[in-house]
Design an enzyme around this catalytic site. Sequence first.
Site, PDB file in Angstrom:
ATOM      1  N   ASN A   1       0.171   2.432  -9.668  1.00 37.06           N
ATOM      2  CA  ASN A   1      -0.560   1.983  -8.473  1.00 37.06           C
ATOM      3  C   ASN A   1       0.073   2.609  -7.236  1.00 37.06           C
ATOM      4  O   ASN A   1      -0.598   3.208  -6.397  1.00 37.06           O
ATOM      5  CB  ASN A   1      -0.510   0.458  -8.336  1.00 37.06           C
ATOM      6  CG  ASN A   1      -1.010  -0.245  -9.573  1.00 37.06           C
ATOM      7  OD1 ASN A   1      -1.774   0.326 -10.336  1.00 37.06           O
ATOM      8  ND2 ASN A   1      -0.583  -1.480  -9.772  1.00 37.06           N
ATOM      9  N   ASP A   2       1.379   2.456  -7.145  1.00 35.35           N
ATOM     10  CA  ASP A   2       2.059   3.045  -5.997  1.00 35.35           C
ATOM     11  C   ASP A   2       2.231   4.551  -6.148  1.00 35.35           C
ATOM     12  O   ASP A   2       2.125   5.292  -5.169  1.00 35.35           O
ATOM     13  CB  ASP A   2       3.430   2.386  -5.789  1.00 35.35           C
ATOM     14  CG  ASP A   2       3.289   1.079  -5.041  1.00 35.35           C
ATOM     15  OD1 ASP A   2       2.550   1.058  -4.037  1.00 35.35           O
ATOM     16  OD2 ASP A   2       3.876   0.076  -5.466  1.00 35.35           O
TER      17      ASP A   2
ATOM     18  N   HIS B   1      -3.143  -5.912  -4.236  1.00 31.98           N
ATOM     19  CA  HIS B   1      -2.599  -7.041  -4.989  1.00 31.98           C
ATOM     20  C   HIS B   1      -3.595  -8.192  -5.142  1.00 31.98           C
ATOM     21  O   HIS B   1      -3.561  -8.915  -6.131  1.00 31.98           O
ATOM     22  CB  HIS B   1      -1.276  -7.495  -4.378  1.00 31.98           C
ATOM     23  CG  HIS B   1      -0.151  -6.599  -4.797  1.00 31.98           C
ATOM     24  ND1 HIS B   1       0.494  -5.760  -3.929  1.00 31.98           N
ATOM     25  CD2 HIS B   1       0.398  -6.370  -6.014  1.00 31.98           C
ATOM     26  CE1 HIS B   1       1.406  -5.065  -4.602  1.00 31.98           C
ATOM     27  NE2 HIS B   1       1.374  -5.425  -5.859  1.00 31.98           N
TER      28      HIS B   1
ATOM     29  N   ARG C   1      11.115  -8.221 -12.392  1.00 35.28           N
ATOM     30  CA  ARG C   1      11.261  -7.256 -11.296  1.00 35.28           C
ATOM     31  C   ARG C   1      11.802  -7.972 -10.069  1.00 35.28           C
ATOM     32  O   ARG C   1      11.289  -9.034  -9.689  1.00 35.28           O
ATOM     33  CB  ARG C   1       9.908  -6.610 -10.975  1.00 35.28           C
ATOM     34  CG  ARG C   1      10.049  -5.490  -9.964  1.00 35.28           C
ATOM     35  CD  ARG C   1       8.751  -4.772  -9.737  1.00 35.28           C
ATOM     36  NE  ARG C   1       7.801  -5.594  -9.006  1.00 35.28           N
ATOM     37  CZ  ARG C   1       6.566  -5.211  -8.733  1.00 35.28           C
ATOM     38  NH1 ARG C   1       6.121  -4.039  -9.156  1.00 35.28           N
ATOM     39  NH2 ARG C   1       5.754  -5.998  -8.062  1.00 35.28           N
TER      40      ARG C   1
ATOM     41  N   CYS D   1       3.218   0.404 -16.268  1.00 34.45           N
ATOM     42  CA  CYS D   1       2.771  -0.957 -15.955  1.00 34.45           C
ATOM     43  C   CYS D   1       1.773  -1.014 -14.803  1.00 34.45           C
ATOM     44  O   CYS D   1       1.419  -2.084 -14.353  1.00 34.45           O
ATOM     45  CB  CYS D   1       3.973  -1.853 -15.667  1.00 34.45           C
ATOM     46  SG  CYS D   1       4.874  -1.357 -14.197  1.00 34.45           S
TER      47      CYS D   1
ATOM     48  N   GLU E   1       7.696   4.935  -9.108  1.00 31.32           N
ATOM     49  CA  GLU E   1       6.457   4.764  -8.338  1.00 31.32           C
ATOM     50  C   GLU E   1       6.482   5.521  -7.024  1.00 31.32           C
ATOM     51  O   GLU E   1       5.572   5.389  -6.213  1.00 31.32           O
ATOM     52  CB  GLU E   1       6.134   3.279  -8.131  1.00 31.32           C
ATOM     53  CG  GLU E   1       7.251   2.443  -7.575  1.00 31.32           C
ATOM     54  CD  GLU E   1       6.916   0.958  -7.510  1.00 31.32           C
ATOM     55  OE1 GLU E   1       5.761   0.581  -7.735  1.00 31.32           O
ATOM     56  OE2 GLU E   1       7.826   0.170  -7.210  1.00 31.32           O
TER      57      GLU E   1
HETATM   58  C1  PEP Z   1       2.652  -0.225  -9.432  1.00 26.32           C
HETATM   59  O1  PEP Z   1       2.921   0.132  -8.293  1.00 26.32           O
HETATM   60  O2  PEP Z   1       2.002   0.471 -10.249  1.00 26.32           O
HETATM   61  C2  PEP Z   1       3.094  -1.544  -9.917  1.00 26.32           C
HETATM   62  C3  PEP Z   1       2.918  -1.906 -11.166  1.00 26.32           C
HETATM   63  O3  PEP Z   1       3.634  -2.399  -9.021  1.00 26.32           O
HETATM   64  P1  PEP Z   1       2.790  -3.226  -7.931  1.00 26.32           P
HETATM   65  O4  PEP Z   1       1.332  -3.102  -8.306  1.00 26.32           O
HETATM   66  O5  PEP Z   1       3.263  -4.620  -7.978  1.00 26.32           O
HETATM   67  O6  PEP Z   1       3.119  -2.536  -6.657  1.00 26.32           O
HETATM   68 MG    MG Z   2       4.385  -0.913  -7.132  1.00 23.63          MG
END
Ligand code: PEP
Ligand code: MG
Length: 591
Positions: A465-466, A200, A343, A513, A442
């Site tokens: 990402n997750d 993050h 979210r 996203c 995710e």
């Molecule tokens: C993800 O996990 O891809 C996502 C967009 O959420 P975050 O990066 O906030 O975990």
């Molecule tokens: Mg995420």
Amino acid sequence: MKNNNSKKIRREIVLKGLPTSPGIGIGPAYIFRPFQINISELEVTVDDVEKEWRLFESAVQKVHKQLENAQRSSEIYYQDQFSEIFESQKAFLSDPVLINEIKQEIDRSHCSAAQAVSKVLSEKSEYFINLENRYFRERAYDIIDLKQKLVNALLGIDVDYQLGAPAIVVAEMLSPADTVNFNRNLILGFLTDKGGRTSHAAIMARGLRIPAVVNRYNLSQILHDKDYLILDGFTGAIIINPTDETIKKYNEKKKDFEAFEKRLFKEIEAPAVTKDNCQVHLLANIEFAHEVNDARINQAEGIGLFRTESLFIEKQSMPSEEQQFAYYKQIVEQMEGRVVTIRVLDLGGDKLLPTSEYKAETNPFLGWRAIRFLLDRPNIFKTQLRAILRASAFGKVKILVPMVSSVDEIIKVKEILAEVQNDLRQQKIEFDPDIQLGIMIETPAAAILAETFTKYVDFFSIGTNDLTQYVLAMDRTNEMVSKNFNTFNPAVLSFVVMSIKAAQKKNLEVTLCGEFAAIPEAIPLLLGMGLRYFSMNPFSIAGAKKIIRSLSLAECKALYQKVKNLHTTQQIEQECHNFVKEKIEDLEYLK
Ligand code: PEP
Ligand code: MG
């Protein structure tokens, strides 16, 4: 210009790191060792108000001196390039109205000077940060910095977020809170020992337009304050003690990149359509209210992901319904009818609140995170839902639920949502009765169950990402595994395709996203898979549009057909790279 600190290595050294936020940073190092302080823990009632006034006055003098010193050293390196920042901070600090306000706060609340400073300056910075005018928004960072300096002076803390002069921040690791606590205007770059492209802090660095590189040499232990550095946020190059010739070369690259961005921005109004007329939707990911301006300037069709944690992290506590409502409403109104996907809280993992709610976990990313936390704390969840629903009366809002791993969870979410909606109805408080509810895909569980989930929710948002972290069983913040943390891995791509297909089959909108949405090599592949909604950092929109406008959907489909038969991550990434390299110029800058 260059640092001539003795006893250190004077030779130019070039190292390879992992680029996590684009741009070129050139300047002296500032070695940051975090010191966590939770101002609410210092809540005390004071009897001797005048003593607090005196403490405050001497802190003001101390910080004034610090600013003068900082300005002098900045001028040695940068002439008057950054003087305005120091001048405005000094002017702010000498403002009798402000001084009076803080003293009155001490008087009224019988609180410590540190608390009064924190409260009054937080309110001021929040006000500035929400203004459209860029000049004033930048002043907000100066105020946050000033607040930190005053609090530290009052508490006798020496190690902190004070950047005396413009510098590259070098740290073992940075939390999302650290990333925003520095004075943005003085940060030339971030160099950390830990982290990955999707941690993050890196996502925030990209939102703040700060070049960032992760190294695996423990440079935070090796480098000294003022060591002269260059960071290349495109290639990951880290140059220690660059020669004058190297500095010149990178200054040119920096200028080149800035010119490229200007050219790209000229076409920002163009529609996001492929050469064969396929309409693509580009939305923005935001973390802070002020980023709405970035989304609007970059012509985002809406907000595809509004991460709400920053409000909680910045306040270091749970904001009230009214505070949240005001925050969400303002964003919804600024988007003027365009969609805002809010979210619900995704706390946990690498986003922690320093409250007693959180115990240290052995595996925080597999732990008490996001929807799991909210379902265990229904009051926090209901407060947030009420605030979001109330904001939905002012525009087009959607609710997005993170980290879902079972249908059971979403059934509970819907029960709670219905309960909150009922309460609002009874209290005759307006909200959008047709508000849509969606889930982040995710976790592997959510992707496998995607088709089942279509019966329960209105839309999907794929969080790569997750998803990458959980499919590959690889910590997204761990630089030791970052070389293999790759969404092009065919296992991850299968889950992405599975989710897109499930949504298409049931006519559900599906957005991606995660950071993958803005990767030049990924865009044609995702288009070929059938994805039409992409949500990304606002500053990536112009580049994504350029890519989309240079491609035809037919060739993207052919690319996907080819990739489907490839087995290794490297082959897939290479195939996609060759595809875009042929068609897009200045690819290096589109990272
Ligand atoms: C993800 O996990 O891809 C996502 C967009 O959420 P975050 O990066 O906030 O975990
Ligand atoms: Mg995420």
